[in-house]
Motif scaffolding. Structure first.
Motif, PDB file in Angstrom:
ATOM      1  N   ALA A  25      36.434  54.119  70.320  1.00 40.42           N
ATOM      2  CA  ALA A  25      35.421  53.069  70.342  1.00 40.42           C
ATOM      3  C   ALA A  25      35.387  52.391  68.976  1.00 40.42           C
ATOM      4  N   PRO A  26      35.002  51.122  68.955  1.00 37.71           N
ATOM      5  CA  PRO A  26      34.970  50.396  67.678  1.00 37.71           C
ATOM      6  C   PRO A  26      33.836  50.817  66.745  1.00 37.71           C
ATOM      7  N   ILE A  36      34.688  68.719  73.756  1.00 41.65           N
ATOM      8  CA  ILE A  36      34.891  67.506  72.967  1.00 41.65           C
ATOM      9  C   ILE A  36      35.326  67.943  71.575  1.00 41.65           C
ATOM     10  N   LYS A  37      36.453  67.415  71.119  1.00 40.87           N
ATOM     11  CA  LYS A  37      36.965  67.773  69.796  1.00 40.87           C
ATOM     12  C   LYS A  37      36.868  66.559  68.873  1.00 40.87           C
ATOM     13  N   TYR A  38      36.444  66.811  67.662  1.00 39.20           N
ATOM     14  CA  TYR A  38      36.294  65.773  66.644  1.00 39.20           C
ATOM     15  C   TYR A  38      37.254  66.033  65.499  1.00 39.20           C
ATOM     16  N   CYS A  39      37.869  64.983  65.005  1.00 38.40           N
ATOM     17  CA  CYS A  39      38.721  65.075  63.821  1.00 38.40           C
ATOM     18  C   CYS A  39      37.830  64.907  62.596  1.00 38.40           C
ATOM     19  N   CYS A  40      37.846  65.859  61.686  1.00 39.76           N
ATOM     20  CA  CYS A  40      37.008  65.775  60.486  1.00 39.76           C
ATOM     21  C   CYS A  40      37.364  64.558  59.622  1.00 39.76           C
ATOM     22  N   LYS A  41      38.615  64.145  59.674  1.00 40.98           N
ATOM     23  CA  LYS A  41      39.025  62.967  58.911  1.00 40.98           C
ATOM     24  C   LYS A  41      38.446  61.690  59.504  1.00 40.98           C
ATOM     25  N   ASN A  42      38.013  61.741  60.765  1.00 41.48           N
ATOM     26  CA  ASN A  42      37.434  60.587  61.439  1.00 41.48           C
ATOM     27  C   ASN A  42      35.931  60.468  61.175  1.00 41.48           C
ATOM     28  N   PHE A  43      35.341  61.475  60.575  1.00 43.48           N
ATOM     29  CA  PHE A  43      33.900  61.450  60.324  1.00 43.48           C
ATOM     30  C   PHE A  43      33.484  60.246  59.485  1.00 43.48           C
ATOM     31  N   LYS A  44      34.379  59.763  58.620  1.00 39.57           N
ATOM     32  CA  LYS A  44      34.039  58.605  57.778  1.00 39.57           C
ATOM     33  C   LYS A  44      33.857  57.330  58.613  1.00 39.57           C
ATOM     34  N   HIS A  45      34.392  57.325  59.837  1.00 37.57           N
ATOM     35  CA  HIS A  45      34.223  56.175  60.734  1.00 37.57           C
ATOM     36  C   HIS A  45      32.941  56.283  61.564  1.00 37.57           C
ATOM     37  N   GLY A  46      32.196  57.344  61.396  1.00 39.50           N
ATOM     38  CA  GLY A  46      30.918  57.473  62.065  1.00 39.50           C
ATOM     39  C   GLY A  46      30.851  58.502  63.173  1.00 39.50           C
ATOM     40  N   SER A  47      31.946  59.190  63.448  1.00 38.99           N
ATOM     41  CA  SER A  47      31.920  60.159  64.542  1.00 38.99           C
ATOM     42  C   SER A  47      31.060  61.383  64.201  1.00 38.99           C
ATOM     43  N   LYS A  48      30.781  61.599  62.922  1.00 35.65           N
ATOM     44  CA  LYS A  48      29.923  62.723  62.535  1.00 35.65           C
ATOM     45  C   LYS A  48      28.507  62.527  63.076  1.00 35.65           C
ATOM     46  N   ASP A  74      40.243  69.983  61.651  1.00 40.15           N
ATOM     47  CA  ASP A  74      40.699  69.244  60.475  1.00 40.15           C
ATOM     48  C   ASP A  74      41.489  68.004  60.862  1.00 40.15           C
ATOM     49  N   CYS A  75      42.355  68.134  61.872  1.00 35.56           N
ATOM     50  CA  CYS A  75      43.177  67.009  62.310  1.00 35.56           C
ATOM     51  C   CYS A  75      43.523  67.184  63.786  1.00 35.56           C
ATOM     52  N   LEU A  76      43.446  66.088  64.537  1.00 35.44           N
ATOM     53  CA  LEU A  76      43.797  66.121  65.960  1.00 35.44           C
ATOM     54  C   LEU A  76      45.171  65.512  66.229  1.00 35.44           C
ATOM     55  N   SER A  77      45.874  65.139  65.172  1.00 39.52           N
ATOM     56  CA  SER A  77      47.227  64.566  65.268  1.00 39.52           C
ATOM     57  C   SER A  77      47.275  63.272  66.071  1.00 39.52           C
ATOM     58  N   ASN A  78      46.241  62.460  65.922  1.00 41.75           N
ATOM     59  CA  ASN A  78      46.201  61.117  66.505  1.00 41.75           C
ATOM     60  C   ASN A  78      45.893  60.117  65.395  1.00 41.75           C
ATOM     61  N   CYS A  79      46.629  60.206  64.319  1.00 36.31           N
ATOM     62  CA  CYS A  79      46.321  59.447  63.105  1.00 36.31           C
ATOM     63  C   CYS A  79      46.290  57.932  63.315  1.00 36.31           C
ATOM     64  N   ARG A  80      47.140  57.414  64.185  1.00 32.67           N
ATOM     65  CA  ARG A  80      47.146  55.963  64.425  1.00 32.67           C
ATOM     66  C   ARG A  80      45.803  55.476  64.931  1.00 32.67           C
ATOM     67  N   LEU A  81      45.209  56.221  65.854  1.00 35.46           N
ATOM     68  CA  LEU A  81      43.902  55.839  66.393  1.00 35.46           C
ATOM     69  C   LEU A  81      42.781  56.232  65.437  1.00 35.46           C
ATOM     70  N   CYS A  82      42.892  57.397  64.891  1.00 31.42           N
ATOM     71  CA  CYS A  82      41.848  57.976  64.043  1.00 31.42           C
ATOM     72  C   CYS A  82      41.590  57.144  62.786  1.00 31.42           C
ATOM     73  N   ALA A  83      42.630  56.561  62.232  1.00 29.31           N
ATOM     74  CA  ALA A  83      42.498  55.812  60.986  1.00 29.31           C
ATOM     75  C   ALA A  83      41.787  54.480  61.170  1.00 29.31           C
ATOM     76  N   LYS A  84      41.702  54.003  62.417  1.00 28.23           N
ATOM     77  CA  LYS A  84      41.183  52.659  62.653  1.00 28.23           C
ATOM     78  C   LYS A  84      39.799  52.604  63.278  1.00 28.23           C
ATOM     79  N   GLN A  85      39.439  53.620  64.060  1.00 24.91           N
ATOM     80  CA  GLN A  85      38.178  53.545  64.793  1.00 24.91           C
ATOM     81  C   GLN A  85      37.640  54.930  65.114  1.00 24.91           C
ATOM     82  N   CYS A  86      36.435  54.977  65.657  1.00 26.02           N
ATOM     83  CA  CYS A  86      35.829  56.243  66.064  1.00 26.02           C
ATOM     84  C   CYS A  86      36.610  56.808  67.242  1.00 26.02           C
ATOM     85  N   MET A  87      36.868  58.099  67.205  1.00 24.83           N
ATOM     86  CA  MET A  87      37.598  58.719  68.316  1.00 24.83           C
ATOM     87  C   MET A  87      37.219  60.180  68.476  1.00 24.83           C
ATOM     88  N   VAL A  88      37.362  60.643  69.713  1.00 24.22           N
ATOM     89  CA  VAL A  88      37.216  62.061  70.032  1.00 24.22           C
ATOM     90  C   VAL A  88      38.298  62.400  71.039  1.00 24.22           C
TER      91      VAL A  88
END
Length: 74
Positions: free
Chosen positions: A59-60, A4-16, A35-49
């Motif tokens: 997930a929302p 399972i890979k996590y985008c560090c930029k997505n941590f602000k959405h709660g994935s941390k 640092d980045c999973l190159s899925n910015c469209r999804l990552c910027a809006k909701q929690c993702m892995v």
């Protein structure tokens, strides 16, 4: 289950919180922070892995993401 890979930029959405909870609950589970999973469209809006190399799980909220991952783990 694959890694399972996590985008560090997505941590602000709660994935941390999901990362930390799963790490405590399943210490043998392969998880990685990137640092980045190159899925910015999804990552910027909701929690993702990312599972494996291509599958993206979104997930929302962190709770919903945690439930989805827990179902996948079994």
């Amino acid at each position: 289950m694959k890694k399972i890979k996590y985008c560090c930029k997505n941590f602000k959405h709660g994935s941390k919180a999901v990362y930390k909870t799963l790490k405590a609950e399943f210490p043998d589970l392969k998880q990685k922070k990137k640092d980045c999973l190159s899925n910015c469209r999804l990552c910027a809006k909701q929690c993702m892995v990312m599972i494996g190399k291509a599958e993206v799980l979104v997930a929302p909220s962190p709770k919903v993401l945690y439930k989805k991952l827990k179902q996948r783990i079994g």
